[in-house]
Motif scaffolding. Sequence first.
Motif, PDB file in Angstrom:
ATOM      1  N   ARG A  19     126.480 -42.978 119.496  1.00 49.41           N
ATOM      2  CA  ARG A  19     125.825 -43.064 118.186  1.00 49.41           C
ATOM      3  C   ARG A  19     124.493 -43.789 118.279  1.00 49.41           C
ATOM      4  O   ARG A  19     123.495 -43.368 117.693  1.00 49.41           O
ATOM      5  N   ALA A  23     120.874 -42.153 117.470  1.00 48.68           N
ATOM      6  CA  ALA A  23     120.030 -42.708 116.412  1.00 48.68           C
ATOM      7  C   ALA A  23     118.683 -43.193 116.966  1.00 48.68           C
ATOM      8  O   ALA A  23     117.627 -42.895 116.392  1.00 48.68           O
ATOM      9  N   THR A  26     116.549 -40.209 118.066  1.00 47.51           N
ATOM     10  CA  THR A  26     116.009 -39.518 116.897  1.00 47.51           C
ATOM     11  C   THR A  26     114.828 -40.274 116.314  1.00 47.51           C
ATOM     12  O   THR A  26     113.803 -39.673 115.958  1.00 47.51           O
TER      13      THR A  26
END
Length: 108
Positions: A19, A23, A26
């Motif tokens: 995760r 994140a 991105t």
Amino acid sequence: MKQTPTTLPIIAIAKRCARISLATGTLIFLAFAISKAEAIIIVGFFFTFIACAANGIALLVLLLHLTGNRSYWQQIFNAIIIVLSNIPIAMLFAWLSIQIAELNHINL
């Protein structure tokens, strides 16, 4: 009476690693897409290298636990899928970054 844990700690760690990698990757991609700054693509390259190493280690440990802990195989397998799902996303971001750099005449 000894209670067994509902999940292995490595499962939560691997999911968290995936995760955080997704994140952060991105955010780096969006920062480059918006600003088109050459320095951000360099940061993205180094981040990709570090994220691959961290996720690779997590994947290796999950695979080792998959062979040893038959009672948690489904949870471990789901965590492996989550970690592996970062690969096509990272490839997409890298391809899009190259396209953006070529459109804006940024030398890589």
